[in-house]
Write a protein that holds these residues in place. Structure first.
Motif, mmCIF file in Angstrom:
data_model
loop_
_atom_site.group_PDB
_atom_site.id
_atom_site.type_symbol
_atom_site.label_atom_id
_atom_site.label_comp_id
_atom_site.label_asym_id
_atom_site.label_seq_id
_atom_site.Cartn_x
_atom_site.Cartn_y
_atom_site.Cartn_z
ATOM 1 N N PRO A 108 0.828 -1.219 0.000
ATOM 2 C CA PRO A 108 0.000 0.000 0.000
ATOM 3 C C PRO A 108 0.856 1.261 0.000
ATOM 4 O O PRO A 108 1.983 1.257 0.518
ATOM 5 C CB PRO A 108 -0.828 -0.130 1.281
ATOM 6 N N PRO A 109 0.347 2.350 -0.572
ATOM 7 C CA PRO A 109 1.149 3.569 -0.723
ATOM 8 C C PRO A 109 1.579 4.221 0.581
ATOM 9 O O PRO A 109 2.530 5.010 0.588
ATOM 10 C CB PRO A 109 0.230 4.496 -1.526
ATOM 11 N N TRP A 110 0.910 3.910 1.677
ATOM 12 C CA TRP A 110 1.309 4.522 2.947
ATOM 13 C C TRP A 110 2.572 3.876 3.527
ATOM 14 O O TRP A 110 3.135 4.376 4.499
ATOM 15 C CB TRP A 110 0.168 4.495 3.959
ATOM 16 N N ILE A 111 3.016 2.762 2.915
ATOM 17 C CA ILE A 111 4.310 2.195 3.303
ATOM 18 C C ILE A 111 5.374 2.879 2.445
ATOM 19 O O ILE A 111 5.398 2.732 1.225
ATOM 20 C CB ILE A 111 4.347 0.667 3.102
ATOM 21 N N LEU A 112 6.228 3.664 3.079
ATOM 22 C CA LEU A 112 7.226 4.465 2.375
ATOM 23 C C LEU A 112 8.474 3.617 2.129
ATOM 24 O O LEU A 112 9.250 3.341 3.056
ATOM 25 C CB LEU A 112 7.568 5.705 3.200
ATOM 26 N N LEU A 113 8.649 3.190 0.893
ATOM 27 C CA LEU A 113 9.761 2.305 0.549
ATOM 28 C C LEU A 113 11.085 3.066 0.496
ATOM 29 O O LEU A 113 11.132 4.254 0.175
ATOM 30 C CB LEU A 113 9.484 1.624 -0.786
ATOM 31 N N ASP A 114 12.146 2.337 0.829
ATOM 32 C CA ASP A 114 13.505 2.893 0.856
ATOM 33 C C ASP A 114 13.623 4.097 1.788
ATOM 34 O O ASP A 114 14.380 5.028 1.536
ATOM 35 C CB ASP A 114 13.973 3.248 -0.563
ATOM 36 N N LYS A 115 12.859 4.054 2.858
ATOM 37 C CA LYS A 115 12.929 5.060 3.915
ATOM 38 C C LYS A 115 13.213 4.351 5.231
ATOM 39 O O LYS A 115 12.513 3.389 5.572
ATOM 40 C CB LYS A 115 11.591 5.825 4.036
ATOM 41 N N PRO A 116 14.211 4.734 5.960
ATOM 42 C CA PRO A 116 15.125 5.868 5.761
ATOM 43 C C PRO A 116 16.306 5.557 4.858
ATOM 44 O O PRO A 116 17.131 6.435 4.623
ATOM 45 C CB PRO A 116 15.608 6.142 7.187
ATOM 46 N N SER A 117 16.392 4.295 4.338
ATOM 47 C CA SER A 117 17.504 3.922 3.471
ATOM 48 C C SER A 117 17.069 2.742 2.613
ATOM 49 O O SER A 117 16.017 2.141 2.866
ATOM 50 C CB SER A 117 18.741 3.577 4.313
ATOM 51 N N PRO A 118 17.828 2.388 1.569
ATOM 52 C CA PRO A 118 17.429 1.290 0.685
ATOM 53 C C PRO A 118 17.135 -0.008 1.438
ATOM 54 O O PRO A 118 17.809 -0.335 2.412
ATOM 55 C CB PRO A 118 18.641 1.135 -0.240
ATOM 56 N N GLN A 119 16.100 -0.717 0.978
ATOM 57 C CA GLN A 119 15.651 -2.015 1.507
ATOM 58 C C GLN A 119 14.945 -1.923 2.855
ATOM 59 O O GLN A 119 14.593 -2.942 3.442
ATOM 60 C CB GLN A 119 16.809 -3.024 1.589
ATOM 61 N N LEU A 120 14.745 -0.693 3.340
ATOM 62 C CA LEU A 120 13.959 -0.477 4.545
ATOM 63 C C LEU A 120 12.696 0.292 4.185
ATOM 64 O O LEU A 120 12.578 0.857 3.106
ATOM 65 C CB LEU A 120 14.757 0.310 5.586
ATOM 66 N N ASN A 121 11.750 0.304 5.096
ATOM 67 C CA ASN A 121 10.531 1.090 4.881
ATOM 68 C C ASN A 121 10.001 1.583 6.214
ATOM 69 O O ASN A 121 10.393 1.093 7.276
ATOM 70 C CB ASN A 121 9.470 0.271 4.133
ATOM 71 N N TYR A 122 9.093 2.545 6.123
ATOM 72 C CA TYR A 122 8.539 3.173 7.327
ATOM 73 C C TYR A 122 7.113 3.617 6.996
ATOM 74 O O TYR A 122 6.827 3.995 5.858
ATOM 75 C CB TYR A 122 9.395 4.392 7.719
ATOM 76 N N PRO A 123 6.203 3.563 7.951
ATOM 77 C CA PRO A 123 4.825 3.955 7.653
ATOM 78 C C PRO A 123 4.636 5.467 7.587
ATOM 79 O O PRO A 123 5.132 6.204 8.444
ATOM 80 C CB PRO A 123 4.030 3.361 8.823
ATOM 81 N N ASP A 124 3.926 5.912 6.580
ATOM 82 C CA ASP A 124 3.548 7.323 6.481
ATOM 83 C C ASP A 124 2.437 7.610 7.491
ATOM 84 O O ASP A 124 1.555 6.774 7.695
ATOM 85 C CB ASP A 124 3.055 7.611 5.058
ATOM 86 N N ASP A 125 2.479 8.756 8.124
ATOM 87 C CA ASP A 125 1.435 9.195 9.062
ATOM 88 C C ASP A 125 1.021 8.067 10.009
ATOM 89 O O ASP A 125 -0.111 7.575 9.957
ATOM 90 C CB ASP A 125 0.212 9.694 8.270
#
Length: 255
Positions: free
Chosen positions: A130-147
């Motif tokens: 889903p688009p709320w999963i921010l890919l390559d954040k904070p770095s490549p191969q990691l992700n972080y949830p938006d809001d």
């Protein structure tokens, strides 16, 4: 005494679950928090669902096979994938027939993923996260949830979520794109010992998706429902969540 093994969802550190885990322990259960390597991974290039499953398998085998404990396994969100894989072959009913002590007495999924063997979390969603999963954040191969508040706990009182982001860490993207190992919920030994707590106002894993995943398993489920968001059960609905866990345990004939 039954031990509840709790496995966390993606991004979420123990601090968020602590009030719930403490409340659960006060009801008389031993509570064991089981972590896995794809949460804030040392090496995201190897932190896949299989590796998570292997780590959790070792934890469960220690409790069941070495210590002979009866375990009630509770999984939140992504944990439904590696947790279900790790529980394979450890059903209490099966071990009793083999004159072996201990075993997993039931599986409780809360707003969790039920993914068929060989399919990934992303694959279950048409190949895309889903688009709320921010890919390559904070770095490549990691992700972080938006809001995080908006997606995980929008209705929770602001004072309870003002530090929510401090309780989250990046997650390995490979965990979401790698295949699900064989899940225990498909084993005949767990029939009648499957429970799902639905979070009916969930924006992260919508209610329809939760019921859809249950239906796709073609298994019988004990279903409880909470009118709340994805993380609210552990923030402002702790007492209700503990009560529902108790109801599931009772349905499994666990004391």
């Amino acid at each position: 005494m039954t031990t509840i093994v709790f496995i966390p969802g993606a991004w979420i550190t123990p601090a968020l679950y602590q009030p719930f885990l403490e409340a659960l322990a006060k009801t008389g259960y031993n509570v064991h928090y089981a972590d896995y390597p794809s949460l804030d991974p040392m090496n995201p290039s190897t932190a896949d669902c299989k590796t998570d499953t292997e780590v959790l398998t070792k934890i469960l085998h220690t409790l069941v096979e070495e210590e002979g404990q009866d375990v009630l396994l509770m999984m939140h969100s992504y944990a439904g994938m590696p947790g279900a894989g790790a529980a394979c072959g450890l059903a209490k009913s099966e071990r009793t027939q083999q004159n072996k002590p201990g075993g997993i007495v039931g599986l409780i999924f809360i707003a969790a993923f039920l993914v068929p063997e060989g399919l990934s979390c992303a694959g279950l969603q048409g190949g895309n996260l889903p688009p709320w999963i921010l890919l390559d954040k904070p770095s490549p191969q990691l992700n972080y949830p938006d809001d995080p508040v908006g997606n995980f706990a929008p209705e929770v009182e602001s004072s309870l979520v003002q530090d929510l982001e401090s309780k989250l860490k990046p997650h390995s993207t490979l965990a979401f794109t790698s295949p699900q190992p064989a899940p225990a919920w498909a084993e005949a030994a767990f029939q009648g010992r499957l429970a799902f707590i639905v979070t009916s106002r969930d924006l992260a894993v919508p209610k329809e998706a939760q019921y859809g995943m249950m239906a796709a398993t073609q298994q019988q489920w004990i279903v409880k429902e909470m009118e709340c968001s994805h993380c609210a059960p552990f923030l402002d609905r702790v007492e209700e969540t503990v009560q529902l866990v108790g109801e599931c345990a009772k349905a499994f004939n666990v004391v």
